[in-house]
Write a protein that holds these residues in place. Structure first.
Motif, PDB file in Angstrom:
ATOM      1  N   TYR A   1      44.111  14.512  -9.073  1.00  0.00           N
ATOM      2  CA  TYR A   1      43.775  13.392  -9.971  1.00  0.00           C
ATOM      3  C   TYR A   1      43.024  13.883 -11.213  1.00  0.00           C
ATOM      4  N   ASN A   2      42.085  14.802 -11.019  1.00  0.00           N
ATOM      5  CA  ASN A   2      41.300  15.268 -12.166  1.00  0.00           C
ATOM      6  C   ASN A   2      42.126  16.103 -13.135  1.00  0.00           C
TER       7      ASN A   2
ATOM      8  N   LEU B   1      44.114  13.573 -14.921  1.00  0.00           N
ATOM      9  CA  LEU B   1      43.278  12.792 -15.848  1.00  0.00           C
ATOM     10  C   LEU B   1      42.981  13.581 -17.116  1.00  0.00           C
ATOM     11  N   ARG B   2      42.622  14.852 -16.945  1.00  0.00           N
ATOM     12  CA  ARG B   2      42.285  15.666 -18.125  1.00  0.00           C
ATOM     13  C   ARG B   2      43.531  16.022 -18.920  1.00  0.00           C
TER      14      ARG B   2
ATOM     15  N   ARG C   1      43.595   7.107 -17.668  1.00  0.00           N
ATOM     16  CA  ARG C   1      43.428   6.817 -16.235  1.00  0.00           C
ATOM     17  C   ARG C   1      44.694   6.262 -15.587  1.00  0.00           C
TER      18      ARG C   1
ATOM     19  N   VAL D   1      39.553   5.810 -21.005  1.00  0.00           N
ATOM     20  CA  VAL D   1      39.271   6.912 -20.088  1.00  0.00           C
ATOM     21  C   VAL D   1      37.791   7.016 -19.754  1.00  0.00           C
ATOM     22  N   HIS D   2      36.962   6.838 -20.745  1.00  0.00           N
ATOM     23  CA  HIS D   2      35.537   7.131 -20.524  1.00  0.00           C
ATOM     24  C   HIS D   2      34.622   5.976 -20.927  1.00  0.00           C
TER      25      HIS D   2
ATOM     26  N   THR E   1      33.496   3.536 -18.790  1.00  0.00           N
ATOM     27  CA  THR E   1      32.851   2.842 -17.681  1.00  0.00           C
ATOM     28  C   THR E   1      31.338   3.046 -17.653  1.00  0.00           C
ATOM     29  N   GLU E   2      30.895   4.186 -18.119  1.00  0.00           N
ATOM     30  CA  GLU E   2      29.471   4.480 -17.991  1.00  0.00           C
ATOM     31  C   GLU E   2      28.637   3.917 -19.139  1.00  0.00           C
TER      32      GLU E   2
ATOM     33  N   SER F   1      29.628  12.672 -24.049  1.00  0.00           N
ATOM     34  CA  SER F   1      30.141  13.994 -23.684  1.00  0.00           C
ATOM     35  C   SER F   1      31.602  13.901 -23.239  1.00  0.00           C
ATOM     36  N   GLU F   2      31.896  12.886 -22.440  1.00  0.00           N
ATOM     37  CA  GLU F   2      33.274  12.697 -21.971  1.00  0.00           C
ATOM     38  C   GLU F   2      34.199  12.375 -23.136  1.00  0.00           C
TER      39      GLU F   2
ATOM     40  N   ARG G   1      33.837  13.276 -26.220  1.00  0.00           N
ATOM     41  CA  ARG G   1      33.998  14.514 -27.001  1.00  0.00           C
ATOM     42  C   ARG G   1      35.008  15.453 -26.306  1.00  0.00           C
ATOM     43  N   MET G   2      34.865  15.555 -24.992  1.00  0.00           N
ATOM     44  CA  MET G   2      35.749  16.428 -24.220  1.00  0.00           C
ATOM     45  C   MET G   2      37.205  15.954 -24.332  1.00  0.00           C
TER      46      MET G   2
END
Lengths: 184, 166
Positions: free
Chosen positions: A32-33, A36-37, A42, A102-103, A105-106, A120-121, A123-124
């Motif tokens: 999954y990771n 995802l990347r 997602r 993708v990022h 949720t936080e 950070s996510e 940017r990545m």
């Protein structure tokens, strides 16, 4: 990733769904990771993960135990993710967009660390979006999954020098991304 | 070692501490003398290693396994269904045959066998028929030679009939 016994693989190959669930539990996080990347989305990652495990299930009878089961699953995962990404890129005329879904949720969390992590996510995801799918897969396997060159080569089914050259080109591209400048 | 070679290694084996990097010592030696390459190494560490160091690792959502399981089960169900349907069809065919009353079945079977035998040996059937006719002709002729009277027409008719058959 926990070790998977040959007996478990053989049970799953005979159609034992509970045995296959054990294999899924042991390998799905990696799959999954990577998905995802590599896909940067997602929904696509979930779709790729489903595809990967259906391929694995349908191909279990053909697994000859000549190579590592883990490497075999890794290879199916990465190739499926890359192919998905390339098909999507063709569909969108080579344009790879950052998917805010993708990022996100936080960010709603009150903690400062949550905001930092979200940034950070983001940017990545942006940096990975600068790379072509083959380079992205190499970077994901090296930087996020921590595989060495030999394992990356085995997973992707390519020469170790091809791994080197893909990583070099990917990193040269990342060095040109906005941020701290290096001037020769 | 030249700067180009050092930077290439910094971006690959040196940065990743690959055991096959036999030139690590030479890169370190070069970095001690080259400020520009030292800066390159620092920027590379920050922009590459640093960016991905905090990457979050996630578990796939629950629905992914449910979807996989459903697809596996439905596929298995379809194949079992096909087999089950085939078996049911065969059972149904046999059971309909077995449901015929026994005397009727025996009679039908006997007729079928007789038809098969007769159609398989037509010569036998003709020989039996000719034998029967000759016996009848001989019997009637003998009657005529004895006490019969005014039976010429009958005798002629029989002879014609026998010729027609033979």
């Amino acid at each position: 990733m926990p070790e998977i016994s040959n007996e478990l693989i053989m049970r799953a190959a005979k159609g034992d769904v509970d045995a296959f669930e054990e294999i899924y539990k042991a390998t799905s996080r990696f799959v999954y990771n990577v998905a995802l990347r590599t896909t940067n989305n997602r929904d696509n990652a979930s779709e790729v993960t489903q595809d990967v495990f259906l391929k694995v299930y349908n191909s279990l009878r053909n697994f000859a135990f000549r190579s590592s089961f883990k490497t075999w699953v890794y290879r199916i995962a990465v190739n499926t993710a890359i192919n998905h990404c390339k098909a999507r890129s063709r569909h969108e005329r080579g344009r790879i967009e950052y998917d805010p879904a993708v990022h996100d949720t936080e960010v709603s969390g009150s903690a400062r660390s949550g905001l930092d992590e979200a940034e950070s996510e983001r940017r990545m995801a942006h940096l990975l979006g600068l790379l072509d799918p083959d380079q992205r897969a190499c970077i994901v396997l090296r930087e996020i999954e921590g595989l060495d060159y030999r394992s990356i080569a085995d997973t992707l089914g390519i020469n170790i020098n091809t791994v080197r050259s893909r990583l070099k080109r990917a990193r040269e591209r990342l060095m040109k991304a906005p941020g701290k400048e290096w001037r020769p | 070692m030249k700067c180009d070679q050092a930077r290439e290694l910094i971006l690959t084996d040196y940065m990743d501490s690959e055991p096959g990097c036999g030139l690590r010592h030479e890169v370190d030696e070069h970095l001690r003398q080259c400020v520009s390459c030292c800066e390159f190494r620092e920027v590379a560490r920050e922009k590459i290693i640093g960016q991905f160091a905090s990457a979050r690792v996630e578990d796939p959502p629950e629905f992914v396994w449910r979807g996989i399981r459903e697809k596996i089960m439905s596929k298995a169900g379809v194949s079992h269904g096909i087999l089950a349907n085939s078996a049911a069809a065969i059972r149904l065919a046999f059971s309909s045959l077995l449901s015929i009353p026994r005397p009727v079945a025996v009679l039908v079977a006997g007729v079928m066998i007789a038809i098969l035998l007769l159609s398989a040996a037509p010569g036998m059937r003709r020989r039996a028929l000719y034998g029967y006719l000759n016996e009848q002709i001989t019997f009637i002729a003998n009657l005529d030679d004895g006490e019969a009277d005014g039976s010429d027409i009958f005798d002629t008719d029989i002879q014609i009939g026998a010729d027609n058959f033979l």
